[in-house]
Each structure stands twice: as C-alpha cells, then as structure tokens.
Design an enzyme around this catalytic site. Structure first.
Site, PDB file in Angstrom:
ATOM      1  CE1 TYR A   9      15.134  60.526  37.049  1.00  0.00           C
ATOM      2  CE2 TYR A   9      15.407  62.609  38.197  1.00  0.00           C
ATOM      3  CZ  TYR A   9      15.432  61.226  38.185  1.00  0.00           C
ATOM      4  OH  TYR A   9      15.751  60.557  39.336  1.00  0.00           O
ATOM      5  CD  GLU A  68      14.062  57.516  38.787  1.00  0.00           C
ATOM      6  OE1 GLU A  68      15.205  57.913  39.009  1.00  0.00           O
ATOM      7  OE2 GLU A  68      13.815  56.347  38.404  1.00  0.00           O
TER       8      GLU A  68
END
Ligand code: GDP
Ligand code: MN
Length: 391
Positions: free
Chosen positions: A113, A201
């Site tokens: 991530y 993101e």
C-alpha cells in the site's frame, strides 16, 4: 474532485511511474478491439477486467475479474459493463458501471500500500506505506496501525532521499526493486504536489514475479480550489459519478450537500447553516441537506434553492433561516412567495427572517396568500419545522 482509475493511471504514466496498463471502453461494441489491443500493445495473454467507478472495494464487489483467455475477458466485460456494482463505499444502492478497463494481467509476487495525503494535525503532507496492500487499509489502521509507516514531508524539500529509503526499507525491499520503488515514491510525491492532489493512493503497488514494481490500482482526489490551474485535469471530471442535485446546485453557486434527514434547510452563511443543522438535531429532527445560499441571496437563488431541496423526496418540511446582513429580508420574502407559487409546493415551509428589513419581510409574508409558517426565534423555527416534518 475524484477521477477514475484509468485516468489516474494516465497521469502516473506521464510521470514515468510503471502501471498495469490497458484500454478503457464504454460500449460493448468496443470489447473485442479492446482485448485485441491489450494483447498486441502490452503483450498480454491474460486480462483483468475492471469496473471504472469512483469507489473502492471493486474487487470484493465483483467489479474486478481475472480472465485467463480472450473469451473469458469478453464474457467478463459483458457482465461488468452495465452492472450495478455494490461495494463498501457505494452504499446499498450501488453504482452503475458505465466504463470498464481491460488491463493486462500481471503476476503478483507481493502487494503493498502507498499513499500521500495531508496530515491536518501536523500541517504537513504525509507519505504512508504498508506491507498490507490490496486489502482495506481502514481495517489495517484499526487492527494493526504499526503496519502503516509514515514520513512527514517538509514543504520545499519534497520527499527526501533518506525518507524514500526509510519507506522502501519498511516494505522489506532490496536491490533493484528497492531502487525502482524509491524512484516511484519520489515521482509520486512530485505528481501529488504539482497537480494539487488531496489524495493519491496506490493500492496495491505490486512486485511482479519478474521483480518489477508496478502500480496496479490508483485513486486520486484533487483540491477543487486549485482545479482552475489544471484545465486538463478539470476535464477528467465525470458528472455521472456525482450526486445530480449537488451538480445542479453548483451551477447556481449554491453550496449544497445532500444528507439523509427529512428537514430541508435553506440558510445563508456556512456558520448559520451548521448551527441550523445542529438545532434541528437538538430538537429531535434531522436535516435533509446542508445549503448555504451565500451572501448575495436573491429571488433566483431562493427559487433554485427550493428546486434543489425539493428534488429530494425525503424532504417533509423546509426551514428557511436567513439573516439579512448584506441581503435584505424583504427581497428574500418576495423570492419565497414567487418560488412557492411557481414550484407548486407540497410540503410545509417554516420561515425565520432576521436582520435588515425583517419587519417589512414579515408583513410581506403575512399579507401574501401563500401558506407559510412564520417563526420568531431560532428555537421557535426549529421546533415548528421538526413538528411539521412529522406530518
Ligand atoms: P479495488 O478492489 O477497487 O481496490 O480494485 P484493484 O484494482 O485494487 O483490484 C483488486 C484486486 O484484484 C487486487 O488487489 C489484486 O489482488 C487483484 N488484481 C488486479 N489486477 C490483477 C492482476 O493483474 N493480476 C493478479 N494476479 N491480480 C490482480
Ligand atoms: Mn485497489
């Protein structure tokens, strides 16, 4: 403003960040050509068909399908295009899928991530990474917050080399992959700053079996107040993904946010609008919206405000709470009368006007033949409208 995954990936590509590439289509007629192009241009023999909506969790909701053959890719396109996709971010009503990306399938060794956003408590941008990629990061933040590693960024310096190294180290990367990831992180922060993003993101950022670091998914959000500097990004806006009443309100410079209560609110000034929502809650009601009609409210604003509030079928009563500072209450009163006559109102309307020419406004309303419940104080108005909303 949010954009789609395929648009975010174009921007990443422009910054030299490796992506899982593909072709995006809106129409079933384009399916075969799209799959063939992904085969030819990216050398793919396997595909991932990905619904393009402004919400995460598409994979779990059935909007991302691995396809081992051309035929299964075509079948998945047919199933996903036009489906109503429900994810943890869409709400129960889901979202109609109007675009799909046919992407090259990659062999995933590891999923990470990576994200950048503003940390308001620090007043600094923060770069976050985690080894727990691919899944809901909210869950990771709740159950194992130590697995999210952060670097706060000092404006002007950008993401510094030692910070990029720390982030890459936290992911356990070494050698060529570490070098690639460091380069990607620095470019990602550059993109975030230059394009005035509020969030970027990448979930997941992957390492392929071949050892390459690649962005497999991307979610970007932009600072609306800076969009005038980026006309090419402003063009990426997809109105189909936004609440129609909010889009309509924006055309008239009204600040409208839809909520799920039953009391429609027309208020001038953001502070008064917030206070109005609070007091409605306090007396046992629940607001259907936030609406700030702004300082220069006039007949047109009131009419447009009414139309937008009434487009929400949950609205059972409307409270007009206007303070006449710059705007004169008598004008608002005339606007209300015109709007009520024109719009064929079928819900009770409570009006509280205070400030410049308030007395005159009360007379105008009292002498008109429209059915309006007049209120004297803030509390009186709140009580009356919540009562009225109960039917
Ligand atoms: P999201 O569910 O909306 O976040 O959509 P993603 O684009 O992140 O895809 C969801 C998941 O699908 C990823 O976390 C991967 O596990 C899987 N996936 C997507 N593309 C590929 C691919 O090319 N190869 C493999 N093996 N899995 C993929
Ligand atoms: Mn994802």
């Amino acid at each position: 403003m949010k954009i789609h995954e395929y648009q975010a990936k174009e921007l990443l590509k422009g910054y030299g960040i490796p992506i899982q590439d593909g072709v995006t289509i809106e129409n079933l007629d384009q399916a075969e050509a799209a799959v063939d192009r992904v085969h030819k241009e990216f050398g793919a023999d396997q595909y991932v068909v990905k619904a393009q909506i402004h919400a995460g969790g598409r994979g779990k909701g059935g909007g991302v399908k691995f396809s081992t053959t051309r035929e299964s890719a075509l079948e998945n396109i047919q199933n996903i295009l036009g489906m109503t996709l429900v994810t943890h971010q869409t709400g129960a009503e889901g979202r109609l899928v109007k675009k799909v990306m046919v992407a090259e399938a990659l062999d995933i060794k590891q999923e990470f991530y990576a994200a950048i956003t503003l940390d308001r408590s620090k007043g600094l941008d923060v770069f976050m990474v985690s080894t727990e990629g691919g899944m809901e990061i909210e869950e990771v933040a709740k159950t194992s917050p130590e697995k999210i590693v952060r670097e706060a960024i000092i404006p002007g310096f950008g993401l510094r080399n030692f910070q990029a190294r720390n982030l890459v180290l936290a992911l356990g990367l070494e050698g060529a992959a570490a070098k690639q990831a460091r380069g990607i992180f620095k470019k990602l922060y550059q993109l975030y700053r230059e394009l005035d993003c509020s969030i970027v993101e990448i979930n997941p950022l992957i390492i392929t079996d071949q050892g390459d670091v690649v962005a497999l998914d991307a979610k970007f959000n932009f600072d609306d107040n800076a969009l005038y500097l980026h006309s090419d990004i402003a063009k990426m806006r997809d109105l189909d993904e936004e609440d129609p009443a909010e889009v309509e309100a924006e055309k008239f410079n009204l600040n409208y946010i839809k909520l799920d209560g039953s009391v429609g609110c027309m208020v001038n000034g953001a502070g008064l609008a917030m206070a109005t929502m609070d007091i409605i809650n306090q007396v046992g009601g629940s607001p259907a919206n936030f609406l700030d009609v702004g300082g220069g409210a006039n007949v047109e604003t009131v009419k447009n405000g009414f139309r937008i509030i009434l487009s929400d079928e949950n609205v059972k009563a409307v409270l007009i709470n206007i303070f006449g500072g710059i705007v004169r209450c008598d004008r608002i009163a005339n606007g209300i009368i015109e709007a009520v006559k024109e719009l064929d109102l079928n819900v009770p309307v409570v009006v509280r006007l205070e400030g410049t020419n308030a007395e005159m406004a009360k007379e105008i309303l009292a002498n008109s033949d429209v059915a309006i419940i007049s209120a004297d104080s803030f509390a009186d108005a709140a009580n009356k409208v919540v009562e009225a909303a109960k039917g």
